[in-house]
Design a protein around this motif. Structure first.
Motif, mmCIF file in Angstrom:
data_model
loop_
_atom_site.group_PDB
_atom_site.id
_atom_site.type_symbol
_atom_site.label_atom_id
_atom_site.label_comp_id
_atom_site.label_asym_id
_atom_site.label_seq_id
_atom_site.Cartn_x
_atom_site.Cartn_y
_atom_site.Cartn_z
ATOM 1 N N ALA A 123 0.664 5.251 4.390
ATOM 2 C CA ALA A 123 1.769 4.481 3.809
ATOM 3 C C ALA A 123 1.373 3.024 3.650
ATOM 4 O O ALA A 123 1.659 2.382 2.636
ATOM 5 C CB ALA A 123 3.003 4.598 4.707
ATOM 6 N N ARG A 124 0.702 2.504 4.655
ATOM 7 C CA ARG A 124 0.270 1.097 4.609
ATOM 8 C C ARG A 124 -0.731 0.887 3.468
ATOM 9 O O ARG A 124 -0.649 -0.085 2.721
ATOM 10 C CB ARG A 124 -0.358 0.733 5.955
ATOM 11 C CG ARG A 124 -0.670 -0.736 6.101
ATOM 12 C CD ARG A 124 -1.053 -1.043 7.521
ATOM 13 N NE ARG A 124 -2.017 -0.066 8.003
ATOM 14 C CZ ARG A 124 -3.118 -0.367 8.689
ATOM 15 N NH1 ARG A 124 -3.391 -1.599 8.977
ATOM 16 N NH2 ARG A 124 -3.937 0.573 9.090
ATOM 17 N N GLN A 125 -1.650 1.854 3.316
ATOM 18 C CA GLN A 125 -2.644 1.726 2.237
ATOM 19 C C GLN A 125 -1.988 1.827 0.867
ATOM 20 O O GLN A 125 -2.297 1.043 -0.043
ATOM 21 C CB GLN A 125 -3.700 2.824 2.375
ATOM 22 C CG GLN A 125 -4.599 2.644 3.573
ATOM 23 C CD GLN A 125 -5.558 3.819 3.726
ATOM 24 O OE1 GLN A 125 -6.165 4.273 2.760
ATOM 25 N NE2 GLN A 125 -5.691 4.323 4.940
ATOM 26 N N LEU A 126 -1.080 2.805 0.697
ATOM 27 C CA LEU A 126 -0.396 2.957 -0.592
ATOM 28 C C LEU A 126 0.426 1.712 -0.916
ATOM 29 O O LEU A 126 0.418 1.225 -2.057
ATOM 30 C CB LEU A 126 0.532 4.178 -0.565
ATOM 31 C CG LEU A 126 -0.123 5.533 -0.773
ATOM 32 C CD1 LEU A 126 0.908 6.645 -0.613
ATOM 33 C CD2 LEU A 126 -0.777 5.619 -2.151
ATOM 34 N N ALA A 127 1.125 1.201 0.105
ATOM 35 C CA ALA A 127 1.977 0.030 -0.127
ATOM 36 C C ALA A 127 1.159 -1.180 -0.561
ATOM 37 O O ALA A 127 1.626 -2.011 -1.346
ATOM 38 C CB ALA A 127 2.763 -0.292 1.142
ATOM 39 N N ALA A 128 -0.064 -1.256 -0.049
ATOM 40 C CA ALA A 128 -0.924 -2.386 -0.429
ATOM 41 C C ALA A 128 -1.395 -2.257 -1.878
ATOM 42 O O ALA A 128 -1.694 -3.254 -2.535
ATOM 43 C CB ALA A 128 -2.120 -2.465 0.515
ATOM 44 N N LEU A 129 -1.458 -1.013 -2.382
ATOM 45 C CA LEU A 129 -2.008 -0.777 -3.720
ATOM 46 C C LEU A 129 -0.933 -0.699 -4.806
ATOM 47 O O LEU A 129 -1.210 -0.960 -5.977
ATOM 48 C CB LEU A 129 -2.807 0.541 -3.721
ATOM 49 C CG LEU A 129 -4.069 0.531 -2.848
ATOM 50 C CD1 LEU A 129 -4.636 1.941 -2.698
ATOM 51 C CD2 LEU A 129 -5.122 -0.389 -3.458
ATOM 52 N N LEU A 130 0.290 -0.298 -4.429
ATOM 53 C CA LEU A 130 1.355 -0.097 -5.425
ATOM 54 C C LEU A 130 2.245 -1.343 -5.468
ATOM 55 O O LEU A 130 2.836 -1.704 -4.441
ATOM 56 C CB LEU A 130 2.204 1.129 -5.048
ATOM 57 C CG LEU A 130 1.444 2.457 -4.950
ATOM 58 C CD1 LEU A 130 2.330 3.525 -4.295
ATOM 59 C CD2 LEU A 130 0.997 2.915 -6.332
ATOM 60 N N PRO A 131 2.379 -1.986 -6.618
ATOM 61 C CA PRO A 131 3.168 -3.228 -6.673
ATOM 62 C C PRO A 131 4.619 -2.999 -6.246
ATOM 63 O O PRO A 131 5.290 -2.085 -6.742
ATOM 64 C CB PRO A 131 3.096 -3.639 -8.149
ATOM 65 C CG PRO A 131 1.996 -2.850 -8.750
ATOM 66 C CD PRO A 131 1.803 -1.618 -7.920
ATOM 67 N N ALA A 132 5.095 -3.847 -5.346
ATOM 68 C CA ALA A 132 6.459 -3.704 -4.815
ATOM 69 C C ALA A 132 7.508 -3.912 -5.907
ATOM 70 O O ALA A 132 8.616 -3.389 -5.812
ATOM 71 C CB ALA A 132 6.673 -4.700 -3.678
ATOM 72 N N GLU A 133 7.157 -4.648 -6.975
ATOM 73 C CA GLU A 133 8.121 -4.917 -8.051
ATOM 74 C C GLU A 133 8.436 -3.645 -8.832
ATOM 75 O O GLU A 133 9.521 -3.503 -9.389
ATOM 76 C CB GLU A 133 7.597 -5.965 -9.059
ATOM 77 C CG GLU A 133 7.139 -7.275 -8.453
ATOM 78 C CD GLU A 133 5.804 -7.141 -7.745
ATOM 79 O OE1 GLU A 133 5.775 -7.478 -6.538
ATOM 80 O OE2 GLU A 133 4.821 -6.678 -8.354
ATOM 81 N N SER A 134 7.469 -2.714 -8.903
ATOM 82 C CA SER A 134 7.714 -1.528 -9.724
ATOM 83 C C SER A 134 7.761 -0.218 -8.944
ATOM 84 O O SER A 134 8.228 0.791 -9.474
ATOM 85 C CB SER A 134 6.673 -1.445 -10.848
ATOM 86 O OG SER A 134 5.415 -1.834 -10.405
ATOM 87 N N TYR A 135 7.310 -0.193 -7.703
ATOM 88 C CA TYR A 135 7.344 1.050 -6.915
ATOM 89 C C TYR A 135 8.347 0.893 -5.771
ATOM 90 O O TYR A 135 8.096 0.170 -4.806
ATOM 91 C CB TYR A 135 5.954 1.388 -6.367
ATOM 92 C CG TYR A 135 5.034 1.953 -7.432
ATOM 93 C CD1 TYR A 135 4.876 3.330 -7.582
ATOM 94 C CD2 TYR A 135 4.337 1.106 -8.298
ATOM 95 C CE1 TYR A 135 4.046 3.852 -8.566
ATOM 96 C CE2 TYR A 135 3.509 1.618 -9.289
ATOM 97 C CZ TYR A 135 3.376 2.999 -9.418
ATOM 98 O OH TYR A 135 2.564 3.509 -10.398
#
Ligand code: NAD
Length: 263
Positions: A123-135
């Motif tokens: 989850a931490r890795q995905l969150a770092a890669l997926l922009p919070a503005e769109s995901y």
């Protein structure tokens, strides 16, 4: 190893006794809720926490958040290490744990199974890669009808991992218990929903949802034995370590999901 079980009459208490014995440890005693009139039908000797802390190398605590500050004080005066699995702990109760960690070795984890801790890392890795503005990150959890705290400790663990991957704090972006005219979802929020029913041991799903796709990480626990086995393994790892507040990631050989190790 000599193990004490706090809350020995509870659902996890019974699992822990069986698991500790199966692993060849000596269950030297247990505690009960002093406010409960329910009789204990097991064969573990019941005693006060100070007496148990003097006898055990490690105590394992899956009880209730309201008991945690008292446990912290009593265990600070003894020599037993403390495996703490109780969830729903408030900021003040957590402070009592931090103070106790100056005197005793404590390993605290919201989840003692490998699966959710691995998921927190992903989850931490995905969150770092997926922009919070769109995901949009949303966490749904479901547990048995007797569970008293919400969101679950494991859901919060996943939420903290997402927040860490996004370089923010969960408290700054958490949206929980939406109801009525609560307004539109805030950009960058981490949402939580808690369902309760039957005897579900624990289900968690973390979704990152964008306009054109959704990624979901999910986990289902079928048996409390996974928590008990993890906690007993943790007890072996923790016994004899110097005072401090340890996280479970190091024991599991995972990179830390949050900044908890030897704080
Ligand atoms: P439960 O209600 O079946 O058991 C809790 C027991 O603790 C009860 O017997 C209660 O009487 C006893 N208790 C309460 N106050 C006490 C006190 N001061 N001294 C001694 N005993 C006391 O609940 P459960 O399903 O066994 O869960 C217990 C806790 O563990 C909850 O906080 C739950 O969320 C948590 N939990 C954590 C994990 C994990 O992996 N970290 C897994 C499962 C459950």
């Amino acid at each position: 190893m000599r193990i004490g079980i706090l809350g020995v009459a509870g659902r996890m208490g019974g699992e822990l006794v069986a698991e500790a014995r199966a692993a060849g440890h000596d269950v030297v005693g247990g505690t009960l809720n002093p406010a409960s009139a329910c009789p204990y039908r097991g064969d573990v000797p019941i005693m006060s926490l100070p007496a148990l802390a003097a006898r055990a190398d490690v105590v394992i605590d899956f009880t209730h958040a309201d008991a945690v500050a008292g446990h912290a004080e009593a265990l600070s005066a003894g020599r037993a290490a403390w495996v703490l699995g109780t969830t729903g702990i408030s900021v003040g109760q957590q402070e009592a744990v931090a103070v106790a960690s100056r005197h005793v070795a404590i390993l605290q984890a919201a989840h003692f199974g490998l699966g959710i801790n691995l998921l927190a890392n992903l989850a931490r890795q995905l969150a770092a890669l997926l922009p919070a503005e769109s995901y949009d990150a949303e966490i749904v959890e479901m547990h048995h009808r007797q569970k008293v705290d919400a969101p679950s400790g494991s859901a919060l663990l996943l939420g903290e991992a997402v927040a860490e991957g996004r370089h923010t704090s969960l408290s700054a972006v958490m949206e929980s218990g939406r109801d009525g005219h609560c307004g539109a979802r805030a950009t960058g929020a981490i949402g939580f929903a808690s369902l309760r029913g039957g005897q579900i041991v624990g289900e968690h799903a973390l979704s990152f949802t964008a306009a054109g796709e959704q990624i979901t990480l999910s986990h289902r626990a079928f048996d409390r034995g996974i928590f008990a086995a993890g906690a007993v393994r943790t007890a072996s790892w923790l016994a004899g370590r110097p005072p401090g507040l340890y996280g479970i990631d190091k024991m599991l050989g995972l990179p830390p999901a949050r900044d908890k190790d030897e704080r």
